[in-house]
Design an enzyme around this catalytic site. Sequence first.
Site, PDB file in Angstrom:
ATOM      1  N   GLU A 191      50.550  42.786  41.110  1.00 50.97           N
ATOM      2  CA  GLU A 191      49.768  42.207  40.006  1.00 50.97           C
ATOM      3  C   GLU A 191      50.203  40.767  39.738  1.00 50.97           C
ATOM      4  OE1 GLU A 191      47.141  43.695  38.912  1.00 50.97           O
ATOM      5  OE2 GLU A 191      47.640  45.458  40.102  1.00 50.97           O
ATOM      6  N   TRP A 251      48.487  38.752  42.123  1.00 55.80           N
ATOM      7  CA  TRP A 251      47.088  38.455  41.717  1.00 55.80           C
ATOM      8  C   TRP A 251      47.046  37.143  40.920  1.00 55.80           C
ATOM      9  CZ3 TRP A 251      42.121  39.512  42.462  1.00 55.80           C
ATOM     10  CH2 TRP A 251      41.779  40.700  43.099  1.00 55.80           C
ATOM     11  N   TRP A 295      19.952  38.101  36.908  1.00 57.20           N
ATOM     12  CA  TRP A 295      20.290  38.282  35.484  1.00 57.20           C
ATOM     13  C   TRP A 295      19.028  38.320  34.629  1.00 57.20           C
ATOM     14  CZ3 TRP A 295      24.799  39.574  36.617  1.00 57.20           C
ATOM     15  CH2 TRP A 295      25.606  38.832  37.472  1.00 57.20           C
ATOM     16  N   ASN A 345      43.821  46.306  31.102  1.00 51.92           N
ATOM     17  CA  ASN A 345      43.147  45.854  32.322  1.00 51.92           C
ATOM     18  C   ASN A 345      42.029  46.791  32.785  1.00 51.92           C
ATOM     19  OD1 ASN A 345      42.813  44.187  34.759  1.00 51.92           O
ATOM     20  ND2 ASN A 345      43.597  46.014  35.786  1.00 51.92           N
ATOM     21  N   TRP A 373      27.439  36.891  34.078  1.00 55.70           N
ATOM     22  CA  TRP A 373      28.885  37.036  33.843  1.00 55.70           C
ATOM     23  C   TRP A 373      29.492  35.865  33.080  1.00 55.70           C
ATOM     24  CZ3 TRP A 373      32.114  33.332  36.062  1.00 55.70           C
ATOM     25  CH2 TRP A 373      31.554  32.541  37.076  1.00 55.70           C
ATOM     26  N   TRP A 401      36.357  37.818  36.507  1.00 57.32           N
ATOM     27  CA  TRP A 401      34.924  37.983  36.190  1.00 57.32           C
ATOM     28  C   TRP A 401      34.087  37.915  37.466  1.00 57.32           C
ATOM     29  CZ3 TRP A 401      32.087  39.853  32.340  1.00 57.32           C
ATOM     30  CH2 TRP A 401      32.710  40.047  31.116  1.00 57.32           C
TER      31      TRP A 401
HETATM   32  C1  LIG Z   1      37.127  40.577  33.349  1.00 57.25           C
HETATM   33  C2  LIG Z   1      38.601  40.308  33.366  1.00 57.25           C
HETATM   34  C3  LIG Z   1      39.110  39.156  32.772  1.00 57.25           C
HETATM   35  C4  LIG Z   1      40.488  38.879  32.805  1.00 57.25           C
HETATM   36  N1  LIG Z   1      40.953  37.740  32.194  1.00 57.25           N
HETATM   37  C5  LIG Z   1      42.293  37.462  32.235  1.00 57.25           C
HETATM   38  C6  LIG Z   1      42.799  36.295  31.625  1.00 57.25           C
HETATM   39  O1  LIG Z   1      42.066  35.460  31.069  1.00 57.25           O
HETATM   40  N2  LIG Z   1      44.141  36.101  31.659  1.00 57.25           N
HETATM   41  C7  LIG Z   1      44.996  36.971  32.282  1.00 57.25           C
HETATM   42  O2  LIG Z   1      46.212  36.735  32.292  1.00 57.25           O
HETATM   43  N3  LIG Z   1      44.525  38.060  32.907  1.00 57.25           N
HETATM   44  C8  LIG Z   1      43.214  38.344  32.899  1.00 57.25           C
HETATM   45  N4  LIG Z   1      42.744  39.480  33.507  1.00 57.25           N
HETATM   46  C9  LIG Z   1      43.667  40.270  34.345  1.00 57.25           C
HETATM   47  C10 LIG Z   1      44.367  41.459  33.659  1.00 57.25           C
HETATM   48  O3  LIG Z   1      43.443  42.248  32.991  1.00 57.25           O
HETATM   49  C11 LIG Z   1      45.432  41.019  32.685  1.00 57.25           C
HETATM   50  O4  LIG Z   1      46.307  40.087  33.291  1.00 57.25           O
HETATM   51  C12 LIG Z   1      46.262  42.227  32.234  1.00 57.25           C
HETATM   52  O5  LIG Z   1      45.452  43.177  31.627  1.00 57.25           O
HETATM   53  C13 LIG Z   1      47.323  41.775  31.271  1.00 57.25           C
HETATM   54  O6  LIG Z   1      48.035  42.849  30.774  1.00 57.25           O
HETATM   55  P1  LIG Z   1      49.533  43.116  31.194  1.00 57.25           P
HETATM   56  O7  LIG Z   1      50.334  41.896  30.947  1.00 57.25           O
HETATM   57  O8  LIG Z   1      49.960  44.366  30.526  1.00 57.25           O
HETATM   58  O9  LIG Z   1      49.398  43.329  32.747  1.00 57.25           O
HETATM   59  P2  LIG Z   1      50.333  44.105  33.789  1.00 57.25           P
HETATM   60  O10 LIG Z   1      49.521  45.201  34.339  1.00 57.25           O
HETATM   61  O11 LIG Z   1      51.623  44.446  33.191  1.00 57.25           O
HETATM   62  O12 LIG Z   1      50.497  43.008  34.940  1.00 57.25           O
HETATM   63  C14 LIG Z   1      51.558  42.036  34.942  1.00 57.25           C
HETATM   64  C15 LIG Z   1      51.024  40.643  35.002  1.00 57.25           C
HETATM   65  O13 LIG Z   1      50.331  40.416  36.210  1.00 57.25           O
HETATM   66  C16 LIG Z   1      49.235  39.537  35.998  1.00 57.25           C
HETATM   67  N5  LIG Z   1      47.998  40.267  36.326  1.00 57.25           N
HETATM   68  C17 LIG Z   1      47.766  41.593  36.208  1.00 57.25           C
HETATM   69  N6  LIG Z   1      46.524  41.897  36.654  1.00 57.25           N
HETATM   70  C18 LIG Z   1      45.970  40.726  37.041  1.00 57.25           C
HETATM   71  C19 LIG Z   1      44.705  40.376  37.578  1.00 57.25           C
HETATM   72  N7  LIG Z   1      43.755  41.287  37.826  1.00 57.25           N
HETATM   73  N8  LIG Z   1      44.457  39.072  37.823  1.00 57.25           N
HETATM   74  C20 LIG Z   1      45.377  38.111  37.592  1.00 57.25           C
HETATM   75  N9  LIG Z   1      46.609  38.399  37.095  1.00 57.25           N
HETATM   76  C21 LIG Z   1      46.886  39.689  36.811  1.00 57.25           C
HETATM   77  C22 LIG Z   1      49.243  39.164  34.522  1.00 57.25           C
HETATM   78  O14 LIG Z   1      49.919  37.948  34.371  1.00 57.25           O
HETATM   79  C23 LIG Z   1      50.021  40.308  33.899  1.00 57.25           C
HETATM   80  O15 LIG Z   1      50.690  39.969  32.729  1.00 57.25           O
HETATM   81  C24 LIG Z   1      41.372  39.782  33.470  1.00 57.25           C
HETATM   82  C25 LIG Z   1      40.849  40.944  34.053  1.00 57.25           C
HETATM   83  C26 LIG Z   1      39.489  41.203  33.996  1.00 57.25           C
HETATM   84  C27 LIG Z   1      38.965  42.467  34.654  1.00 57.25           C
END
Ligand SMILES: Cc1cc2nc3c(=O)[nH]c(=O)nc-3n(C[C@H](O)[C@H](O)[C@H](O)COP(=O)(O)OP(=O)(O)OC[C@H]3O[C@@H](n4cnc5c(N)ncnc54)[C@H](O)[C@@H]3O)c2cc1C
Length: 462
Positions: free
Chosen positions: A266, A269, A297, A338, A356, A379
Amino acid sequence: MSSPQIVWLRRDLRMADNPALYAAASQGPVIAVYILDDETAGDRAYGGASRWWLHHSLNSLSRSFAKRNAKIILRRGDAIEELVKIAEETGAETIHANRHYEPWWRKAQGQLADKLDLQLYDGNYLLPPGYVTTGSGTPYKIYTPFSKATLEQLPPRDELPEPETLSSPDKWPASDNLEDWNLLPTSPNWATSIADFWDVGEDAAHERLEWWADEVGDYDDGRNLPSQDITSQMSPHLHWGEISPVQIYHRFKDKRSNGWQTYLKELIWRDYAQNVICQFPAYPKESYRDYDERTLWRNPNAGHLIEEDLRAWQRGQTGYPIVDAGMRQLWQTGWMHNRVRMIAASFLVKHLLIDWRHGERWFWDCLVDADYGNNGVNWQWISGTGVDSNMFSRIMAPLSQSEKFDAAAYVREYVPELADLSDKVIHDPEAHDCLPEGYPAKIIGHREARERALEAYRQSKG
Ligand SMILES: Cc1cc2nc3c(=O)[nH]c(=O)nc-3n(C[C@H](O)[C@H](O)[C@H](O)COP(=O)(O)OP(=O)(O)OC[C@H]3O[C@@H](n4cnc5c(N)ncnc54)[C@H](O)[C@@H]3O)c2cc1C
């Protein structure tokens, strides 16, 4: 005495493992500067939730500087102009900054380097964006090969300590008062529940990391279950640079658990998203597929009334409990789980056939972790319009997702109208004939929405 060194802070609001601050402190007296620059970011000035976080994060870091008899100078306006002014006022010749990759910051970094000695450092990612490339030296577009190549290149750089000393300049330049920036909402103050949910700042980020060190082992199994608290909730701390992913990486000495392995992917990512916006700077605004978006759309210009549906989604009033819980969690806490972000985003794009970009903008305003790269990349991934591989025709089923990922308690927490319903019926009260008063019927049926989306997709492919 050596000349003062300016440290230009942006989303790197921490003392430890801050390469720009560390280098500056070793070369002379430090003038740390934060500039609130709404102009340079253009239509990407921070949204309301981000401004709330920024206020508290700056407050917290200022306290840490004060403990070391140092200060953060606050200025508002064009970042380059303010930095040039501060350099003139103080005799500083060098500016130290960690690299940021949003297109407006990349441009500003280039312009500033033409005017002053700008020293840039890699600070906020596991590996610097642009570092991991294919065998032929080109950047990756798709996450999976990027992730594999990143894993081969890790570990990241060593972690840096806090600077040993922060010496002060002979004279401090003028600074704004943080309170005068009005970053906090007042009338109404919609942020009270956000404030209850979060502790902001570098110390809070490290406390969370210590908590997470005990939990990460369960991440692999638990991360998709919104009713349980098994994600790190580290995203705003990472986004604002209160902690670096390098610090997280080195904290986890035992890297064998499945939980850590999944968690690391993650974090990758996050690196991947920056690599994407380096290649495609307009990614959060432009689609990269050959769909005809005029037919894909629902379009207000073609007489479709999308406003009401968009508002129902934003307010958590779609009649789909898991979607509504997610959208209300977003409003109440500035954050969303997430799995639910995926379901809610897919619902907007596919069930409601709303472009979107409307969702991306709403998240930009409401998330405390709103991130140009992460938000845009996710997105586009959900809507199947980006350079990555997820397809538009993969339509998530919110009702069965809610059941499969055991979201009953989560729905009860955020949709109190449904709090008295049993686990069996809460995912789809309408289908069980127990829709409570005050909770809406489904805005559109799942099967109908799915068929409409697939038809629009077929049409858009020509
Ligand atoms: C539509 C959509 C919009 C999103 N917008 C954002 C946003 O603006 N900012 C954001 O930080 N994340 C975004 N995410 C990714 C993800 O949902 C969040 O990072 C995550 O939910 C944060 O919670 P956590 O810190 O508990 O994540 P954990 O599951 O604990 O993951 C650890 C860290 O990994 C990174 N990470 C995790 N998943 C992703 C991912 N899919 N993409 C990129 N980095 C990720 C984050 O920095 C996160 O804190 C988005 C996801 C979706 C589906």
